[in-house]
Design a protein around this motif. Structure first.
Motif, PDB file in Angstrom:
ATOM      1  N   GLU A   9      31.660  -3.686 -35.074  1.00 53.10           N
ATOM      2  CA  GLU A   9      31.051  -2.379 -35.358  1.00 53.10           C
ATOM      3  C   GLU A   9      32.091  -1.421 -35.949  1.00 53.10           C
ATOM      4  OE1 GLU A   9      28.536  -1.784 -31.809  1.00 53.10           O
ATOM      5  OE2 GLU A   9      28.447   0.316 -32.487  1.00 53.10           O
ATOM      6  N   ARG A  12      32.690  -2.446 -39.494  1.00 55.66           N
ATOM      7  CA  ARG A  12      31.524  -2.244 -40.376  1.00 55.66           C
ATOM      8  C   ARG A  12      31.199  -0.755 -40.567  1.00 55.66           C
ATOM      9  NH1 ARG A  12      26.950  -4.141 -37.253  1.00 55.66           N
ATOM     10  NH2 ARG A  12      26.802  -1.954 -36.639  1.00 55.66           N
ATOM     11  N   ASP A  13      31.187  -0.008 -39.444  1.00 51.57           N
ATOM     12  CA  ASP A  13      30.711   1.380 -39.504  1.00 51.57           C
ATOM     13  C   ASP A  13      31.837   2.409 -39.621  1.00 51.57           C
ATOM     14  OD1 ASP A  13      28.154   0.391 -39.191  1.00 51.57           O
ATOM     15  OD2 ASP A  13      28.107   0.706 -37.014  1.00 51.57           O
ATOM     16  N   PRO A 149      27.863   6.430 -40.380  1.00 48.75           N
ATOM     17  CA  PRO A 149      28.211   5.007 -40.500  1.00 48.75           C
ATOM     18  C   PRO A 149      28.545   4.619 -41.939  1.00 48.75           C
ATOM     19  CG  PRO A 149      26.116   5.304 -39.313  1.00 48.75           C
ATOM     20  CD  PRO A 149      26.510   6.645 -39.858  1.00 48.75           C
ATOM     21  N   GLY A 150      29.599   3.865 -42.103  1.00 45.91           N
ATOM     22  CA  GLY A 150      29.988   3.345 -43.422  1.00 45.91           C
ATOM     23  C   GLY A 150      30.760   4.342 -44.275  1.00 45.91           C
ATOM     24  N   HIS A 205      37.543   6.061 -34.277  1.00 43.43           N
ATOM     25  CA  HIS A 205      37.146   6.043 -35.692  1.00 43.43           C
ATOM     26  C   HIS A 205      38.358   5.895 -36.595  1.00 43.43           C
ATOM     27  CE1 HIS A 205      37.886  10.385 -34.814  1.00 43.43           C
ATOM     28  NE2 HIS A 205      38.223  10.480 -36.084  1.00 43.43           N
ATOM     29  N   THR A 209      36.703   8.091 -41.762  1.00 50.30           N
ATOM     30  CA  THR A 209      35.316   8.196 -41.300  1.00 50.30           C
ATOM     31  C   THR A 209      34.884   9.656 -41.217  1.00 50.30           C
ATOM     32  OG1 THR A 209      35.732   6.230 -39.976  1.00 50.30           O
ATOM     33  CG2 THR A 209      33.725   7.464 -39.474  1.00 50.30           C
TER      34      THR A 209
END
Ligand SMILES: O=C(O)CCC(=O)C(=O)O
Length: 254
Positions: A9, A12-13, A149-150, A205, A209
């Motif tokens: 996660e 990915r995020d 996210p992302g 994070h 991000t």
């Protein structure tokens, strides 16, 4: 410490919320006591060390608490975060190049959308894990963290200092977004994820991000300690330099 779904996660995020108790709660309470004392003493600190986010007098920040209170560095919780950072970054060693605490009083506004990397003048700390650790059980309305996210795979936006907008305003090509970010409106038009964390949980994070925190609409002081761990020589030099400074400050005091 984290399971493979949580590690995936993060990759990915660009962030992961750990909403179970992983960090030692007793140690976090000890940290909270030490940090509370720093907040009590903050009038005596320079404005570089004790500040507010933007001009919001209800969102208080103390920089480098581990330097101001070296007992904090000795807590196992710091080593625990370091090993989690190693897992997340796939590195044998990580270094804590920066830490700060943010206490958000009831009525304190949002911290505006931003990417931490924008605060770095050098751009050195690109591969890093930024831990956001609540020092008590959060309430949903207490000013929780929000992540897009992302967003760590996208651009580094231009950030403009904006005291009225939770510290910064980011400039985007989409002008309508630029307008909403400057308001107190919570989402700023982003699809974000938020979670209420217990004492012992945390979020982590990357430096790119996009994240923000909601206003504190509750009636309790919201307390968080933020630790940034990086992999490169600049992170190592920063951590070791800070330790040396703390030791020499202690020697002078004796
Ligand atoms: O603690 C908060 O409310 C926001 C923290 C944050 O955005 C940060 O440390 O970059």
């Amino acid at each position: 410490v984290l399971d493979s779904a949580e590690l995936d996660e993060f990759a990915r995020d660009g962030y992961v919320f750990i909403d179970r108790v992983v960090l030692d709660q007793g140690q976090l309470l000890e940290a909270r006591g030490l940090i509370d004392s720093l907040f009590e003493a903050r009038q005596g600190f320079s404005s570089r060390l004790a500040t507010t986010i933007g001009e919001d007098e209800k969102v208080l920040e103390v920089m480098y608490p581990m330097n101001l209170e070296p007992q904090l560095r000795k807590l196992n919780v710091v080593q625990h975060c370091r090993s989690i950072a190693c897992e997340l970054l796939g590195s044998r060693q990580t270094w804590c190049h920066f830490d700060h605490v943010i206490y958000k009083q009831p009525g304190g506004g949002p911290v505006a959308w931003h990417q931490d990397l924008a605060a770095s003048r050098t751009g050195w700390f690109q591969r890093a894990a930024h831990f956001w650790i609540p020092l008590h059980d959060l309430a949903p309305e207490s000013g929780c963290m929000m992540f897009v996210p992302g967003s760590h795979r996208g651009d580094l936006y231009e950030h403009v200092h904006h005291p009225g907008a939770g510290g910064v305003q980011i400039k985007m090509t989409d002008k309508s977004r630029e307008a909403t970010i400057a308001t107190e409106e919570k989402s700023g038009g982003f699809d974000y994820v938020t979670k209420v964390l217990p004492l012992g949980g945390f979020s982590v994070h990357t430096p790119r991000t996009l994240h923000a925190s909601a206003p504190n609409q509750g009636d309790e002081l919201r307390k968080a300690w933020i630790l940034q761990f990086g992999t490169g020589p600049a992170s190592a030099a920063r951590e070791l330099g800070r330790r040396t400074l703390a030791i020499s400050a202690r020697r002078k005091a004796h």
